[in-house]
Design a protein around this motif. Structure first.
Motif, PDB file in Angstrom:
ATOM      1  N   ALA A 105       0.833  -1.206   0.000  1.00 48.69           N
ATOM      2  CA  ALA A 105       0.000   0.000   0.000  1.00 48.69           C
ATOM      3  C   ALA A 105       0.864   1.251   0.000  1.00 48.69           C
ATOM      4  CB  ALA A 105      -0.927  -0.008   1.209  1.00 48.69           C
ATOM      5  N   SER A 106       1.938   1.231   0.777  1.00 51.38           N
ATOM      6  CA  SER A 106       2.843   2.377   0.829  1.00 51.38           C
ATOM      7  C   SER A 106       3.455   2.654  -0.536  1.00 51.38           C
ATOM      8  CB  SER A 106       3.949   2.118   1.861  1.00 51.38           C
ATOM      9  OG  SER A 106       4.907   3.147   1.852  1.00 51.38           O
ATOM     10  N   ARG A 107       3.867   1.618  -1.235  1.00 45.15           N
ATOM     11  CA  ARG A 107       4.471   1.799  -2.555  1.00 45.15           C
ATOM     12  C   ARG A 107       3.473   2.388  -3.560  1.00 45.15           C
ATOM     13  NH1 ARG A 107       9.388  -0.357  -3.706  1.00 45.15           N
ATOM     14  NH2 ARG A 107      10.351  -1.722  -2.137  1.00 45.15           N
ATOM     15  N   LEU A 108       2.216   2.093  -3.364  1.00 46.33           N
ATOM     16  CA  LEU A 108       1.193   2.579  -4.289  1.00 46.33           C
ATOM     17  C   LEU A 108       0.819   4.039  -4.049  1.00 46.33           C
ATOM     18  CD1 LEU A 108      -1.208  -0.503  -4.464  1.00 46.33           C
ATOM     19  CD2 LEU A 108       0.189   0.410  -6.329  1.00 46.33           C
ATOM     20  N   ILE A 109       0.958   4.514  -2.827  1.00 45.72           N
ATOM     21  CA  ILE A 109       0.501   5.888  -2.565  1.00 45.72           C
ATOM     22  C   ILE A 109       1.596   6.829  -2.058  1.00 45.72           C
ATOM     23  CG2 ILE A 109      -1.971   5.449  -2.331  1.00 45.72           C
ATOM     24  CD1 ILE A 109       0.127   5.773   0.762  1.00 45.72           C
ATOM     25  N   ARG A 110       2.713   6.303  -1.581  1.00 46.48           N
ATOM     26  CA  ARG A 110       3.831   7.165  -1.163  1.00 46.48           C
ATOM     27  C   ARG A 110       4.886   7.159  -2.270  1.00 46.48           C
ATOM     28  NH1 ARG A 110       6.571   5.208   2.815  1.00 46.48           N
ATOM     29  NH2 ARG A 110       7.309   7.159   3.786  1.00 46.48           N
ATOM     30  N   THR A 111       4.472   7.553  -3.459  1.00 41.62           N
ATOM     31  CA  THR A 111       5.356   7.515  -4.618  1.00 41.62           C
ATOM     32  C   THR A 111       6.375   8.650  -4.612  1.00 41.62           C
ATOM     33  OG1 THR A 111       3.606   8.655  -5.844  1.00 41.62           O
ATOM     34  CG2 THR A 111       3.729   6.281  -6.095  1.00 41.62           C
ATOM     35  N   TYR A 112       6.303   9.505  -3.607  1.00 40.28           N
ATOM     36  CA  TYR A 112       7.253  10.604  -3.464  1.00 40.28           C
ATOM     37  C   TYR A 112       8.509  10.181  -2.710  1.00 40.28           C
ATOM     38  CZ  TYR A 112       4.480  10.607   0.833  1.00 40.28           C
ATOM     39  OH  TYR A 112       3.804  10.222   1.953  1.00 40.28           O
ATOM     40  N   THR A 113       8.602   8.903  -2.308  1.00 43.10           N
ATOM     41  CA  THR A 113       9.754   8.420  -1.558  1.00 43.10           C
ATOM     42  C   THR A 113      10.038   6.976  -1.941  1.00 43.10           C
ATOM     43  OG1 THR A 113      10.650   8.028   0.680  1.00 43.10           O
ATOM     44  CG2 THR A 113       8.291   7.655   0.361  1.00 43.10           C
ATOM     45  N   ASP A 114      11.275   6.558  -1.687  1.00 45.26           N
ATOM     46  CA  ASP A 114      11.624   5.151  -1.861  1.00 45.26           C
ATOM     47  C   ASP A 114      11.845   4.471  -0.517  1.00 45.26           C
ATOM     48  OD1 ASP A 114      13.988   6.315  -1.068  1.00 45.26           O
ATOM     49  OD2 ASP A 114      15.196   5.550  -2.744  1.00 45.26           O
ATOM     50  N   ARG A 115      11.421   5.113   0.549  1.00 46.21           N
ATOM     51  CA  ARG A 115      11.603   4.587   1.904  1.00 46.21           C
ATOM     52  C   ARG A 115      10.282   3.980   2.385  1.00 46.21           C
ATOM     53  NH1 ARG A 115      16.469   6.531   3.854  1.00 46.21           N
ATOM     54  NH2 ARG A 115      15.923   6.021   6.002  1.00 46.21           N
ATOM     55  N   HIS A 116      10.157   2.682   2.180  1.00 44.51           N
ATOM     56  CA  HIS A 116       8.917   1.988   2.508  1.00 44.51           C
ATOM     57  C   HIS A 116       9.077   0.961   3.626  1.00 44.51           C
ATOM     58  CE1 HIS A 116       7.025   3.888  -0.951  1.00 44.51           C
ATOM     59  NE2 HIS A 116       8.096   3.556  -1.652  1.00 44.51           N
ATOM     60  N   GLY A 117      10.191   0.994   4.310  1.00 47.12           N
ATOM     61  CA  GLY A 117      10.376   0.123   5.467  1.00 47.12           C
ATOM     62  C   GLY A 117       9.402   0.491   6.579  1.00 47.12           C
ATOM     63  N   ALA A 153       7.502  -7.775  18.811  1.00 46.91           N
ATOM     64  CA  ALA A 153       6.152  -7.300  19.106  1.00 46.91           C
ATOM     65  C   ALA A 153       5.859  -5.990  18.397  1.00 46.91           C
ATOM     66  CB  ALA A 153       5.971  -7.138  20.613  1.00 46.91           C
ATOM     67  N   SER A 154       6.855  -5.114  18.302  1.00 50.07           N
ATOM     68  CA  SER A 154       6.636  -3.808  17.670  1.00 50.07           C
ATOM     69  C   SER A 154       6.340  -3.944  16.185  1.00 50.07           C
ATOM     70  CB  SER A 154       7.850  -2.904  17.884  1.00 50.07           C
ATOM     71  OG  SER A 154       8.964  -3.325  17.110  1.00 50.07           O
ATOM     72  N   ASP A 155       6.741  -5.049  15.579  1.00 46.88           N
ATOM     73  CA  ASP A 155       6.488  -5.245  14.151  1.00 46.88           C
ATOM     74  C   ASP A 155       5.015  -5.498  13.835  1.00 46.88           C
ATOM     75  OD1 ASP A 155       8.998  -4.756  13.233  1.00 46.88           O
ATOM     76  OD2 ASP A 155       9.549  -6.842  12.877  1.00 46.88           O
ATOM     77  N   VAL A 156       4.222  -5.859  14.836  1.00 47.08           N
ATOM     78  CA  VAL A 156       2.777  -6.033  14.608  1.00 47.08           C
ATOM     79  C   VAL A 156       1.942  -5.008  15.367  1.00 47.08           C
ATOM     80  CG1 VAL A 156       2.898  -8.488  14.044  1.00 47.08           C
ATOM     81  CG2 VAL A 156       2.648  -7.806  16.427  1.00 47.08           C
ATOM     82  N   ARG A 157       2.575  -4.226  16.205  1.00 49.42           N
ATOM     83  CA  ARG A 157       1.861  -3.309  17.107  1.00 49.42           C
ATOM     84  C   ARG A 157       1.113  -2.202  16.364  1.00 49.42           C
ATOM     85  NH1 ARG A 157       5.873  -1.855  21.306  1.00 49.42           N
ATOM     86  NH2 ARG A 157       5.299  -3.945  22.058  1.00 49.42           N
ATOM     87  N   TYR A 158       1.629  -1.752  15.223  1.00 45.51           N
ATOM     88  CA  TYR A 158       1.076  -0.579  14.556  1.00 45.51           C
ATOM     89  C   TYR A 158       0.362  -0.880  13.238  1.00 45.51           C
ATOM     90  CZ  TYR A 158       4.159   1.722  17.899  1.00 45.51           C
ATOM     91  OH  TYR A 158       4.778   2.124  19.051  1.00 45.51           O
ATOM     92  N   LEU A 159       0.234  -2.138  12.869  1.00 49.08           N
ATOM     93  CA  LEU A 159      -0.293  -2.454  11.540  1.00 49.08           C
ATOM     94  C   LEU A 159      -1.767  -2.099  11.380  1.00 49.08           C
ATOM     95  CD1 LEU A 159       1.496  -5.800  10.597  1.00 49.08           C
ATOM     96  CD2 LEU A 159       2.198  -3.426  10.187  1.00 49.08           C
ATOM     97  N   HIS A 160      -2.562  -2.235  12.428  1.00 47.75           N
ATOM     98  CA  HIS A 160      -3.973  -1.846  12.332  1.00 47.75           C
ATOM     99  C   HIS A 160      -4.114  -0.345  12.088  1.00 47.75           C
ATOM    100  CE1 HIS A 160      -4.432  -5.770  14.308  1.00 47.75           C
ATOM    101  NE2 HIS A 160      -5.682  -5.765  13.882  1.00 47.75           N
ATOM    102  N   ALA A 161      -3.354   0.440  12.837  1.00 42.98           N
ATOM    103  CA  ALA A 161      -3.416   1.897  12.669  1.00 42.98           C
ATOM    104  C   ALA A 161      -2.875   2.311  11.305  1.00 42.98           C
ATOM    105  CB  ALA A 161      -2.629   2.589  13.789  1.00 42.98           C
ATOM    106  N   LEU A 162      -1.831   1.646  10.838  1.00 44.25           N
ATOM    107  CA  LEU A 162      -1.299   1.946   9.515  1.00 44.25           C
ATOM    108  C   LEU A 162      -2.321   1.662   8.425  1.00 44.25           C
ATOM    109  CD1 LEU A 162       2.391   0.652   9.487  1.00 44.25           C
ATOM    110  CD2 LEU A 162       1.609   3.019   9.309  1.00 44.25           C
ATOM    111  N   LYS A 163      -2.992   0.537   8.525  1.00 45.60           N
ATOM    112  CA  LYS A 163      -4.010   0.193   7.521  1.00 45.60           C
ATOM    113  C   LYS A 163      -5.064   1.296   7.418  1.00 45.60           C
ATOM    114  CE  LYS A 163      -7.537  -3.217   6.230  1.00 45.60           C
ATOM    115  NZ  LYS A 163      -8.603  -2.209   6.021  1.00 45.60           N
ATOM    116  N   LEU A 166      -3.463   4.307   5.633  1.00 45.09           N
ATOM    117  CA  LEU A 166      -3.142   4.011   4.240  1.00 45.09           C
ATOM    118  C   LEU A 166      -4.398   3.860   3.396  1.00 45.09           C
ATOM    119  CD1 LEU A 166      -0.198   1.512   4.809  1.00 45.09           C
ATOM    120  CD2 LEU A 166      -0.019   3.858   3.935  1.00 45.09           C
ATOM    121  N   ASP A 167      -5.451   3.298   3.977  1.00 44.72           N
ATOM    122  CA  ASP A 167      -6.718   3.173   3.253  1.00 44.72           C
ATOM    123  C   ASP A 167      -7.261   4.543   2.856  1.00 44.72           C
ATOM    124  OD1 ASP A 167      -6.793   0.430   3.216  1.00 44.72           O
ATOM    125  OD2 ASP A 167      -8.211   0.223   4.880  1.00 44.72           O
ATOM    126  N   GLU A 168      -7.123   5.510   3.744  1.00 46.57           N
ATOM    127  CA  GLU A 168      -7.582   6.865   3.429  1.00 46.57           C
ATOM    128  C   GLU A 168      -6.838   7.415   2.213  1.00 46.57           C
ATOM    129  OE1 GLU A 168      -6.934   9.103   6.972  1.00 46.57           O
ATOM    130  OE2 GLU A 168      -8.552   8.130   8.094  1.00 46.57           O
TER     131      GLU A 168
END
Length: 207
Positions: A105-117, A153-163, A166-168
């Motif tokens: 999703a980041s690659r599709l909408i954050r096309t102004y950067t190559d930092r998608h980590g 744990a931090s790798d899954v902690r923020y995925l709901h909020a990110l979704k 990113l959906d917006e």
């Protein structure tokens, strides 16, 4: 907020709220089939994270974990789903879909950067700093340190909020349907990786 550690499978008393479940994995490397699956991380977005560790020689039976991940009614959230889906397919023998990938999703909408980590994405979109010091640590060690557990744990902690965020943006840029098509293809891309087409684009016109 608590981190719960499990050996070989989820505990019998573990219950997750309805809705999407965030998923991540840690392994001995980044080549499914060569590198052993060591850890699966899970969160339902309500504040707790669950880590399931697999030891050397594990048979990866894990019936409760497999039932959760293979549930066709539950959306799985990943960051770089291609790898996680592939290594779980290889070792757990399941297809952990349907899915949503925040990196895609980041690659599709954050096309102004190559930092998608994940670190960069969480920092920009949510304003949180993630530590990646344990990213390349030994996940096959006999003991997993507290620092490793927190990192996992931090790798899954923020995925709901990110979704949600990113959906917006996907809707704003009229790329929601395109993103969904990509998510639907990722399981097949993962199977191509396992089957030996990791680097080759089979859709390319190369003569």
């Amino acid at each position: 907020m608590s981190i719960h550690f499990h050996e070989e499978d989820l505990g019998e008393d573990v219950r997750f709220a309805d809705g999407p479940i965030a998923v991540d994995t840690e392994a001995m490397g980044l080549v499914p089939g060569r590198d052993r699956l060591c850890l699966v991380q899970l969160s339902d977005g309500k504040g707790d994270e669950h880590l399931v560790r697999f030891s050397v020689g594990s048979d990866y039976s894990a019936p409760r974990l497999k039932a959760l991940l293979s549930d066709p009614q539950r959306l799985k959230l990943y960051h770089f789903a291609r790898f996680d889906v592939a290594i779980m397919s290889k070792y757990l023998g399941i297809m952990a879909a349907p899915l949503y990938c925040t990196r895609t999703a980041s690659r599709l909408i954050r096309t102004y950067t190559d930092r998608h980590g994940l670190k960069d994405l969480v920092k920009e979109v949510l304003g949180h700093d993630l530590s990646k010091q344990q990213q390349c640590s030994d996940w096959g060690a006999a003991e997993i340190s507290d620092a490793q557990r927190e990192y996992a744990a931090s790798d899954v902690r923020y995925l709901h909020a990110l979704k949600e965020k990113l959906d917006e943006r996907l809707e704003r840029e009229n790329r929601t349907a395109l993103a969904q098509g990509c998510f639907d293809f990722i399981p097949y891309r993962a199977l191509l990786d396992i089957a030996g087409w990791a680097e080759q684009d089979i859709f390319a016109h190369d003569g």
